[in-house]
Design a protein around this motif. Structure first.
Motif, PDB file in Angstrom:
ATOM      1  N   GLU A   1       1.444  21.247  24.994  1.00 36.03           N
ATOM      2  CA  GLU A   1       0.497  20.538  25.856  1.00 36.03           C
ATOM      3  C   GLU A   1       1.259  19.490  26.658  1.00 36.03           C
ATOM      4  O   GLU A   1       2.191  18.861  26.146  1.00 36.03           O
ATOM      5  N   ASN A   2       0.833  19.285  27.882  1.00 34.57           N
ATOM      6  CA  ASN A   2       1.439  18.280  28.745  1.00 34.57           C
ATOM      7  C   ASN A   2       1.462  16.907  28.072  1.00 34.57           C
ATOM      8  O   ASN A   2       2.399  16.118  28.238  1.00 34.57           O
ATOM      9  N   LEU A   3       0.437  16.628  27.293  1.00 35.56           N
ATOM     10  CA  LEU A   3       0.280  15.354  26.605  1.00 35.56           C
ATOM     11  C   LEU A   3       1.548  14.903  25.890  1.00 35.56           C
ATOM     12  O   LEU A   3       1.933  13.733  25.968  1.00 35.56           O
ATOM     13  N   SER A   4       2.187  15.825  25.173  1.00 39.55           N
ATOM     14  CA  SER A   4       3.363  15.463  24.387  1.00 39.55           C
ATOM     15  C   SER A   4       4.671  15.937  24.994  1.00 39.55           C
ATOM     16  O   SER A   4       5.734  15.437  24.627  1.00 39.55           O
ATOM     17  N   GLU A   5       4.605  16.883  25.916  1.00 41.36           N
ATOM     18  CA  GLU A   5       5.840  17.517  26.387  1.00 41.36           C
ATOM     19  C   GLU A   5       6.403  16.929  27.669  1.00 41.36           C
ATOM     20  O   GLU A   5       7.540  17.220  28.032  1.00 41.36           O
ATOM     21  N   HIS A   6       5.644  16.075  28.366  1.00 41.06           N
ATOM     22  CA  HIS A   6       6.128  15.560  29.650  1.00 41.06           C
ATOM     23  C   HIS A   6       6.968  14.299  29.509  1.00 41.06           C
ATOM     24  O   HIS A   6       7.482  13.778  30.499  1.00 41.06           O
ATOM     25  N   VAL A   7       7.148  13.800  28.286  1.00 38.84           N
ATOM     26  CA  VAL A   7       7.616  12.429  28.091  1.00 38.84           C
ATOM     27  C   VAL A   7       9.054  12.191  28.557  1.00 38.84           C
ATOM     28  O   VAL A   7       9.452  11.035  28.768  1.00 38.84           O
ATOM     29  N   LEU A   8       9.843  13.235  28.726  1.00 37.60           N
ATOM     30  CA  LEU A   8      11.211  13.071  29.223  1.00 37.60           C
ATOM     31  C   LEU A   8      11.300  13.253  30.732  1.00 37.60           C
ATOM     32  O   LEU A   8      12.396  13.256  31.297  1.00 37.60           O
TER      33      LEU A   8
ATOM     34  N   LEU B   1      -3.899  17.699  30.662  1.00 32.57           N
ATOM     35  CA  LEU B   1      -3.988  16.243  30.795  1.00 32.57           C
ATOM     36  C   LEU B   1      -2.730  15.588  30.215  1.00 32.57           C
ATOM     37  O   LEU B   1      -2.269  15.964  29.139  1.00 32.57           O
ATOM     38  N   PRO B   2      -2.178  14.572  30.892  1.00 34.85           N
ATOM     39  CA  PRO B   2      -0.854  14.071  30.503  1.00 34.85           C
ATOM     40  C   PRO B   2      -0.809  12.898  29.530  1.00 34.85           C
ATOM     41  O   PRO B   2       0.230  12.675  28.913  1.00 34.85           O
TER      42      PRO B   2
ATOM     43  N   PRO C   1      -2.997   9.949  26.649  1.00 39.42           N
ATOM     44  CA  PRO C   1      -4.225   9.613  25.916  1.00 39.42           C
ATOM     45  C   PRO C   1      -5.275   8.967  26.808  1.00 39.42           C
ATOM     46  O   PRO C   1      -6.477   9.217  26.622  1.00 39.42           O
ATOM     47  N   ALA C   2      -4.848   8.157  27.766  1.00 39.85           N
ATOM     48  CA  ALA C   2      -5.817   7.513  28.665  1.00 39.85           C
ATOM     49  C   ALA C   2      -6.606   8.550  29.452  1.00 39.85           C
ATOM     50  O   ALA C   2      -7.826   8.396  29.667  1.00 39.85           O
ATOM     51  N   HIS C   3      -5.946   9.614  29.900  1.00 32.62           N
ATOM     52  CA  HIS C   3      -6.650  10.675  30.621  1.00 32.62           C
ATOM     53  C   HIS C   3      -7.644  11.386  29.696  1.00 32.62           C
ATOM     54  O   HIS C   3      -8.747  11.752  30.119  1.00 32.62           O
ATOM     55  N   PHE C   4      -7.256  11.607  28.441  1.00 30.71           N
ATOM     56  CA  PHE C   4      -8.181  12.229  27.496  1.00 30.71           C
ATOM     57  C   PHE C   4      -9.383  11.322  27.239  1.00 30.71           C
ATOM     58  O   PHE C   4     -10.509  11.804  27.085  1.00 30.71           O
ATOM     59  N   GLU C   5      -9.143  10.023  27.181  1.00 34.71           N
ATOM     60  CA  GLU C   5     -10.260   9.097  26.976  1.00 34.71           C
ATOM     61  C   GLU C   5     -11.228   9.135  28.150  1.00 34.71           C
ATOM     62  O   GLU C   5     -12.450   9.075  27.963  1.00 34.71           O
ATOM     63  N   GLN C   6     -10.699   9.247  29.356  1.00 33.88           N
ATOM     64  CA  GLN C   6     -11.573   9.370  30.527  1.00 33.88           C
ATOM     65  C   GLN C   6     -12.355  10.676  30.486  1.00 33.88           C
ATOM     66  O   GLN C   6     -13.563  10.703  30.746  1.00 33.88           O
ATOM     67  N   ALA C   7     -11.662  11.761  30.151  1.00 30.33           N
ATOM     68  CA  ALA C   7     -12.313  13.081  30.154  1.00 30.33           C
ATOM     69  C   ALA C   7     -13.361  13.193  29.061  1.00 30.33           C
ATOM     70  O   ALA C   7     -14.414  13.832  29.252  1.00 30.33           O
ATOM     71  N   THR C   8     -13.102  12.586  27.906  1.00 30.16           N
ATOM     72  CA  THR C   8     -14.043  12.730  26.785  1.00 30.16           C
ATOM     73  C   THR C   8     -15.181  11.726  26.841  1.00 30.16           C
ATOM     74  O   THR C   8     -16.082  11.767  25.990  1.00 30.16           O
ATOM     75  N   ALA C   9     -15.181  10.844  27.841  1.00 32.52           N
ATOM     76  CA  ALA C   9     -16.290   9.896  27.980  1.00 32.52           C
ATOM     77  C   ALA C   9     -17.615  10.618  28.176  1.00 32.52           C
ATOM     78  O   ALA C   9     -18.684  10.090  27.848  1.00 32.52           O
ATOM     79  N   ALA C  10     -17.539  11.841  28.704  1.00 30.36           N
ATOM     80  CA  ALA C  10     -18.748  12.627  28.944  1.00 30.36           C
ATOM     81  C   ALA C  10     -19.157  13.474  27.739  1.00 30.36           C
ATOM     82  O   ALA C  10     -20.194  14.144  27.770  1.00 30.36           O
ATOM     83  N   VAL C  11     -18.361  13.462  26.679  1.00 27.98           N
ATOM     84  CA  VAL C  11     -18.671  14.236  25.475  1.00 27.98           C
ATOM     85  C   VAL C  11     -19.560  13.390  24.574  1.00 27.98           C
ATOM     86  O   VAL C  11     -19.184  12.288  24.159  1.00 27.98           O
ATOM     87  N   SER C  12     -20.722  13.894  24.249  1.00 25.87           N
ATOM     88  CA  SER C  12     -21.693  13.130  23.466  1.00 25.87           C
ATOM     89  C   SER C  12     -21.597  13.451  21.977  1.00 25.87           C
ATOM     90  O   SER C  12     -20.956  14.443  21.578  1.00 25.87           O
ATOM     91  N   GLU C  13     -22.247  12.636  21.168  1.00 28.21           N
ATOM     92  CA  GLU C  13     -22.328  12.929  19.737  1.00 28.21           C
ATOM     93  C   GLU C  13     -23.017  14.264  19.489  1.00 28.21           C
ATOM     94  O   GLU C  13     -22.626  15.020  18.598  1.00 28.21           O
TER      95      GLU C  13
END
Length: 318
Positions: free
Chosen positions: A107-114, A247-248, A250-262
């Motif tokens: 996933e881009n999340l962990s692999e883009h860091v270099l 998504l690259p 954690p901040a992007h994931f937090e934005q994207a999951t703001a629309a995910v409800s309980e």
């Protein structure tokens, strides 16, 4: 008989806790464990991300006979496949006959860091195939060089090799990767109970190779508390399409999951303490053709979860 495993989540637990949970697994009726390999958590609320290879070494010294695999390592971007070959060979030496190297396109999340470019899926898959070739070449134990399309290895030799080389199952989320898993992998790993995925894998040469499914649950005697915890700690379960891979941060994931409800999470994750519902969540994978199912308990109440599964869920599944 279907084997049931316990998922150890590095994104949510520190290294000492992960070792403790591995010991719980080893002493339980679970058949194996898998451990995630991330640089970042999905969201900041998860709060952890220790280096998996350090944790595996500690687990090897704290358990007795636990079968353990990565779920999954990306050997293409953040870490060169020649280094993964050495790390996994060491893990296989420390866990003789008990370690397997689950790999995937990442996933881009962990692999883009270099600062490496995050390529399209077809390129990621081609890189994975080349990486597996390098790992297996180095596991032959001879000095080797490799001049591939994506990687170069020069006069490298892995000296510390286990007597039994680790199997390399491949994670797949679509038919193309499932076919590659059947052709070159030693098993299939998937997070959806997709019968078509299993069929693609088997048709491409997977045959009787192991097929690992993974299901997220949130055990708690208080069902509403379980829903709230799952929503807080694992909201990315509700993301659609390819966002998980693209998504690259954690901040992007937090934005994207703001629309995910309980309610969304409650409809996707088995929450609460009804053993029949937990059995049903596992059975979906069994019915789709998976012969191994890894259960990820969301939260820190791992001891209670293991006891609940030992006493009620595992006997019912079997």
């Amino acid at each position: 008989m279907t084997q049931i495993g316990h998922k150890l989540i590095c994104e949510m637990h520190g290294p000492d806790d992960l070792v403790e949970y591995a010991q719980l697994t080893d002493e339980s009726n679970f058949d194996f464990a898998m451990i995630s390999d991330h640089y970042h958590p999905w969201t900041s609320s998860q709060g952890q991300s220790p280096m998996v290879w350090n944790v595996i070494g500690a687990i090897s010294q704290a358990t007795d006979g636990l079968r353990l695999g990565t779920g999954v390592t990306c050997p293409t971007t953040r870490i060169h496949p020649a280094i993964i070959a050495q790390a996994a060979a060491t893990a296989g030496t420390q866990l003789p006959g008990q370690f397997f190297l689950g790999v995937g396109t990442g996933e881009n999340l962990s692999e883009h860091v270099l600062g490496d470019r995050w390529p399209e899926h077809d390129v990621r898959l081609a890189k994975l195939e080349e990486a597996i070739d390098i790992i297996r070449t180095l596991w032959e134990g001879e000095t080797a060089s490799y001049d591939g399309e994506y990687y170069t290895v020069e006069n490298a030799r892995v000296y510390t090799l286990p007597d039994e080389l680790p199997p390399i199952p491949i994670a797949a989320d679509g038919p193309k990767t499932a076919r590659v898993a059947g052709e070159v992998g030693d098993g299939l790993i998937a997070v959806n109970p997709d019968e078509d995925l299993v069929q693609e894998f088997e048709t491409a040469g997977g045959g009787d190779k192991p097929k690992y499914g993974e299901v997220a649950v949130c055990y708690d005697e208080d069902e509403q508390a379980a829903i709230e915890r799952a929503h807080d700690l694992w909201p990315q379960e509700g993301l659609p399409g390819e966002l998980m891979w693209e998504l690259p941060t954690p901040a992007h994931f937090e934005q994207a999951t703001a629309a995910v409800s309980e309610d969304d999470i409650a409809g996707m994750v088995c929450c609460g303490a009804d053993p029949d519902e937990h059995v049903e969540a596992i059975q979906e994978f069994v019915d789709a053709g998976f012969d191994r199912v890894t259960v990820h308990q969301i939260g820190s109440n791992q001891a209670e979860f293991v006891e609940f599964y030992d006493e009620t869920v595992l006997p019912a599944v079997r």
